[in-house]
Design a protein around this motif. Structure first.
Motif, PDB file in Angstrom:
ATOM      1  N   ASP A  19       0.787  -1.061  -0.087  1.00  0.00           N
ATOM      2  CA  ASP A  19      -0.085   0.163  -0.097  1.00  0.00           C
ATOM      3  C   ASP A  19       0.742   1.053   0.064  1.00  0.00           C
ATOM      4  O   ASP A  19       0.573   2.496  -0.432  1.00  0.00           O
ATOM      5  N   ASP A  20       2.135   1.056   0.877  1.00  0.00           N
ATOM      6  CA  ASP A  20       3.019   2.370   0.984  1.00  0.00           C
ATOM      7  C   ASP A  20       3.737   2.767  -0.593  1.00  0.00           C
ATOM      8  O   ASP A  20       4.455   3.824  -0.494  1.00  0.00           O
ATOM      9  N   ILE A  21       3.618   2.197  -1.654  1.00  0.00           N
ATOM     10  CA  ILE A  21       4.344   2.530  -2.824  1.00  0.00           C
ATOM     11  C   ILE A  21       3.468   2.755  -3.840  1.00  0.00           C
ATOM     12  O   ILE A  21       2.282   2.154  -4.076  1.00  0.00           O
ATOM     13  N   LEU A  22       3.846   3.748  -4.485  1.00  0.00           N
ATOM     14  CA  LEU A  22       3.040   4.431  -5.826  1.00  0.00           C
ATOM     15  C   LEU A  22       3.632   3.571  -7.013  1.00  0.00           C
ATOM     16  O   LEU A  22       4.795   3.817  -7.149  1.00  0.00           O
ATOM     17  N   TYR A  23       2.881   2.825  -7.785  1.00  0.00           N
ATOM     18  CA  TYR A  23       3.402   2.057  -8.887  1.00  0.00           C
ATOM     19  C   TYR A  23       3.153   2.790 -10.173  1.00  0.00           C
ATOM     20  O   TYR A  23       2.236   3.539 -10.110  1.00  0.00           O
TER      21      TYR A  23
END
Length: 371
Positions: A19-23
């Motif tokens: 959840d904490d990573i912007l893909y």
């Protein structure tokens, strides 16, 4: 051999979004999803598994290699037949060892009822006489089968007997070093490009090869050159593990030496049971897998499987082999059920560990905030 190493368990962690990573957004190119194909041979499918999915990855070049007469061709047929139950499978035979009856029976036992297309090894010259075709010409035809949607897989059997054009046109004793590797490099590059473009439905290229000893440093390698090694997505080394069975049967182990989608480690080892003139024996393979996982045993000549806290005898090893050959599959049902339950338990255990990790991470965050 005992059960699978903990690293060989099914895992979904590699496919979970964090959840904490912007893909990023991926645009352009042709990047279809990785689709895996199950062979129905449990330990082999488990050895080739990744991210919770069992089986070998399609859209790949797969190399099977090992010593002679251990079942390499038979396993190649079985894997090709597993891709789809209909359609077409192409075979290029460089060894002259094909049997029409064996092909028909073996593909049928694997559940395939499509068409097996064997590349013609001879053609007529201008005078109408039959002459051998160049292997390079046959290989081009085989690779180009991949451009046709009805083909599921193609098999080259084998690289070790490939004859380069210069060798075919020359005399025995002529120096032709490196020419076979050059031909095979051209073949795998052509096949790889077809797998990328003509990926619907997904296909597989299976290379059967010999195993040669490495002088000085020990170990083994397969002929065909470095480009072949780079191009293959899966490399399976086959060797005999046990020949002490009735009727001349034998069991092989299949070590995954390369798995582009999933990685390799020493615990990736499957096993397959073979019956002479019969080929891959899927039900006896299930019995051997249960032995490996300690879900069944062989004591006093009797084969027993575990049911609750009791061991139930089903027969002697020779009787089970006879049942496989005669198509009496009911006796093997308990073993297949045990393997399905084992796979289900693997998934449940992994899901439970994922929940525990999530709980631990959540509780850790709460403690930091309270401090």
């Amino acid at each position: 051999m005992g059960g699978p190493h903990p690293r060989a368990r099914l895992t979904n962690r590699m496919t979970m979004d964090i959840d904490d990573i912007l893909y990023p957004t991926i645009e352009g190119g042709t990047i279809p999803d990785v689709i895996r194909c199950r062979t129905g041979l449990f330990s082999l499918d488990l050895a080739l598994s990744h991210a919770g999915e069992l089986g070998f990855p399609l859209r790949n070049i797969i190399e099977l290699y090992g010593n002679e007469h251990i079942g390499k061709s038979s396993l190649a047929y079985w894997m090709a037949a597993s891709v789809r139950e209909d359609g077409r499978v192409g075979i290029m035979d460089t060894e002259g060892a094909l049997s029409k009856d064996y092909l028909r029976q073996h593909f049928a036992r694997a559940g395939f009822h499509g068409v097996v297309k064997v590349v013609d090894s001879a053609k007529k010259d201008k005078k109408g006489n039959l002459v051998p075709r160049q292997h390079s010409e046959m290989g081009t035809e085989l690779a180009d089968y991949l451009t046709q949607n009805e083909f599921n897989a193609v098999i080259l059997d084998s690289i070790g007997m490939w004859i380069p054009p210069a060798e075919a046109a020359g005399d025995i004793g002529d120096a032709n070093m490196g020419r076979r590797a050059q031909n095979i490099a051209q073949l795998v590059r052509r096949a790889a490009s077809h797998l990328i473009v003509y990926h619907t439905p997904p296909k597989a290229v299976i290379l059967v090869n010999h195993s040669l000893q490495s002088f000085g440093v020990g170990g083994h390698y397969s002929p065909g050159g470095k480009t072949k090694n780079f191009a293959r997505g899966v490399a399976l080394y086959m060797y005999v593990n046990d020949r002490q069975f009735p009727y001349g049967c034998w069991q092989i182990e299949v070590r995954v030496e390369k798995l582009r989608v999933g990685g390799t480690y020493k615990e990736r080892i499957g096993q397959v049971f073979f019956i002479p003139a019969f080929g891959v024996a899927p039900h006896m393979t299930a019995v051997m897998d249960c032995f490996r996982l300690k879900l069944a045993n062989r004591t006093g000549g009797w084969v027993r499987y575990k049911e609750g806290d009791e061991w139930v005898a089903v027969g002697r090893m020779a009787e089970l082999i006879e049942a496989e050959m005669e198509g009496e599959t009911e006796i093997f049902e308990p073993f297949h059920i045990l393997l399905k339950d084992y796979e289900k338990q693997l998934l449940e255990d992994e899901d439970g560990q994922e929940e525990n990790r999530a709980d631990d991470e959540g509780s850790g965050g709460t403690e930091e905030e309270s401090d």
